[in-house]
Design a protein around this motif. Structure first.
Motif, PDB file in Angstrom:
ATOM      1  N   ARG A 181       2.503   9.614 -10.633  1.00 54.07           N
ATOM      2  CA  ARG A 181       2.088   8.863 -11.745  1.00 54.07           C
ATOM      3  C   ARG A 181       2.180   9.739 -12.796  1.00 54.07           C
ATOM      4  N   ASP A 182       2.298  11.122 -12.749  1.00 52.78           N
ATOM      5  CA  ASP A 182       2.456  11.950 -13.993  1.00 52.78           C
ATOM      6  C   ASP A 182       3.883  11.881 -14.644  1.00 52.78           C
ATOM      7  N   ARG A 229       3.861   5.853  -5.530  1.00 53.08           N
ATOM      8  CA  ARG A 229       3.716   5.655  -7.201  1.00 53.08           C
ATOM      9  C   ARG A 229       2.829   6.753  -7.512  1.00 53.08           C
ATOM     10  N   ARG A 230       1.633   6.617  -6.763  1.00 55.25           N
ATOM     11  CA  ARG A 230       0.487   7.607  -7.138  1.00 55.25           C
ATOM     12  C   ARG A 230       0.928   9.101  -7.373  1.00 55.25           C
ATOM     13  N   GLU A 260       4.450  -1.560 -13.876  1.00 54.43           N
ATOM     14  CA  GLU A 260       3.776  -0.213 -14.195  1.00 54.43           C
ATOM     15  C   GLU A 260       4.730   0.773 -14.855  1.00 54.43           C
ATOM     16  N   ARG A 294       2.238   1.733  -3.190  1.00 52.51           N
ATOM     17  CA  ARG A 294       1.207   2.153  -4.300  1.00 52.51           C
ATOM     18  C   ARG A 294       0.906   3.889  -4.063  1.00 52.51           C
ATOM     19  N   VAL A 295       0.996   4.482  -2.785  1.00 56.49           N
ATOM     20  CA  VAL A 295       0.727   5.811  -2.597  1.00 56.49           C
ATOM     21  C   VAL A 295       2.066   6.672  -3.106  1.00 56.49           C
ATOM     22  N   LYS A 305       0.894  -1.212   0.099  1.00 54.97           N
ATOM     23  CA  LYS A 305      -0.269  -0.037  -0.084  1.00 54.97           C
ATOM     24  C   LYS A 305       0.733   1.178  -0.145  1.00 54.97           C
TER      25      LYS A 305
END
Ligand code: GTP
Ligand code: MG
Length: 356
Positions: A172-173, A168-169, A253, A165-166, A162
């Motif tokens: 994300r751009d 990476r968020r 990803e 993931r945060v 988790k």
């Protein structure tokens, strides 16, 4: 098994701290269900290990728990299969909390069925005491403990997944590039050369377990995020791949994978295939991919280099050590980046970060 496999096994053995005293090869066709090795090979190993006073038998294949136990009993030696050996190296290498959780989880999952058999064997030795002998009770306690620990590690790992993931968020751009490749291909060296970072490099398998991400100036002011990660190997244990999910999601990803290949490796195709197998198992085979043949400074055989260039026309040939070919690599990444950014909501530089 071919010669390259034995060379690799020897290297893995030495990395795990073993001293190789002898080698025995068995043809694929002669595998025996109960002991994996045939009677003849068991005799051969017994004689050789007696002469060399060897105490450990390492196999390049994976054995079932019963095969390991039977073989160990017949030879009166410790038997470790390929997965056991790779797990051992990973656990020696694990430094961070995340890597430790991932490795311990894979180790316990590997241990669980083997623990069972070991105690079944002991309770059988008790002979006729019945099905609920002391051995079995102990077995149940041990299995429960291992399962509880596995559960706890899985929960800890979920938190790590988790967290990543945060992280990476937030990125994300940005255009993301991941280095992948066979262990020891030179990923970390290339990472350092491209980002001026100084991650750990060593001439041994699995020097890197934890991913590192840095800003990477591609060309003409364009920037991307570059990630260095754990190396792959032939028959990478599935438990390890599953445990390293947090780490490997990064790869799955990425906008572009740079597949680093050691150009000096005699079995280049075997290594490429092994990497593609792992990529497939983590769902990353379809990601855009660019092959980088590294270490061209130490390829002495010009003919083999020409052969590779002809066989892989889209690939970049470089040396992370001498930096030869790095401009061409940046250009190739730039081309991918422009294709990717066109029509998509991507920036060419990560916000709020500057080059180290
Ligand atoms: N001659 C030569 N050696 C290189 C080159 N790149 C890396 N090496 C050497 O190859 C060995 C492995 O390099 P690493 O960068 O640790 O390889 P890696 O792919 O990150 O390996 P793992 O993290 O263990 O999977 C080291 O001894 C490096 O010095 C190169 O371009 N030329
Ligand atoms: Mg590395």
């Amino acid at each position: 098994m071919n010669g390259e496999c034995l060379t690799e096994l020897r290297l893995l053995a030495e990395t795990a701290g073993a001293q190789v005293r002898g080698e025995v090869v068995q043809r694929r066709g002669s595998v025996r269900a109960a002991t994996f090795l045939s009677k003849g090979k068991i005799d051969e190993v017994r004689t050789l290990s007696g002469e060399e006073q060897a105490t450990l038998l390492l196999l390049d294949d994976d054995l079932s728990p019963a095969q390991s136990r039977n073989l160990g009993e017949q030879l009166n030696m410790k038997v470790v299969d390929r997965t056991g050996l790779i797990l051992d190296i990973f656990s020696r290498r694990a430094r961070t909390r995340e890597a430790r959780i991932q490795v311990e989880l894979a180790q316990l999952q590997y241990l669980l069925p083997r623990l069972t058999r070991m105690w079944e064997h002991l309770s059988r030795l008790g002979g006729g005491i019945g099905t609920r002998g002391p051995g079995e009770t102990q077995l149940e306690v041990d299995r429960r403990r291992v399962r509880e620990r596995i559960g706890k590690l899985k929960r800890e790992l979920e938190a790590v997944v988790k967290e990543r993931r945060v992280q990476r968020r937030g990125r994300r751009d940005c255009y993301k590039v991941s280095l992948v490749g066979y262990t020891n291909a030179g990923k970390s060296t290339l990472f350092n050369a491209l980002t001026r970072a100084s991650v750990y490099v060593e001439d041994q398998p699995f020097a890197t377990l934890d991913p590192t991400t840095r800003v990477f100036s591609v060309e003409r002011g364009a920037r991307a995020l570059l990630t260095d990660t754990v190396g792959f190997i032939r028959k990478l244990p599935p438990h390890l791949v599953a445990s390293f999910r947090a780490t490997l999601e990064e790869v799955a990803e990425a906008d572009l994978l740079l597949h680093v290949v050691d150009a000096t490796e005699p079995d280049v195709e075997g290594h490429i295939q092994a990497v593609e197998n792992v990529l497939e198992s983590i769902g990353a085979l379809q990601r855009p991919r660019l092959s980088v043949f590294n270490k061209i400074d130490s390829v002495t055989d010009e003919v083999s280099l020409l052969g590779l260039r002809a066989q892989y026309p889209g690939a970049v040939f470089a040396s992370a050590l001498t930096r030869e070919g790095l401009p061409a690599l940046r250009e190739a990444v730039m081309r991918h980046l422009l294709e990717n950014v066109n029509g998509q909501d991507r920036t060419l530089g990560p916000p709020g970060e500057s080059e180290p």
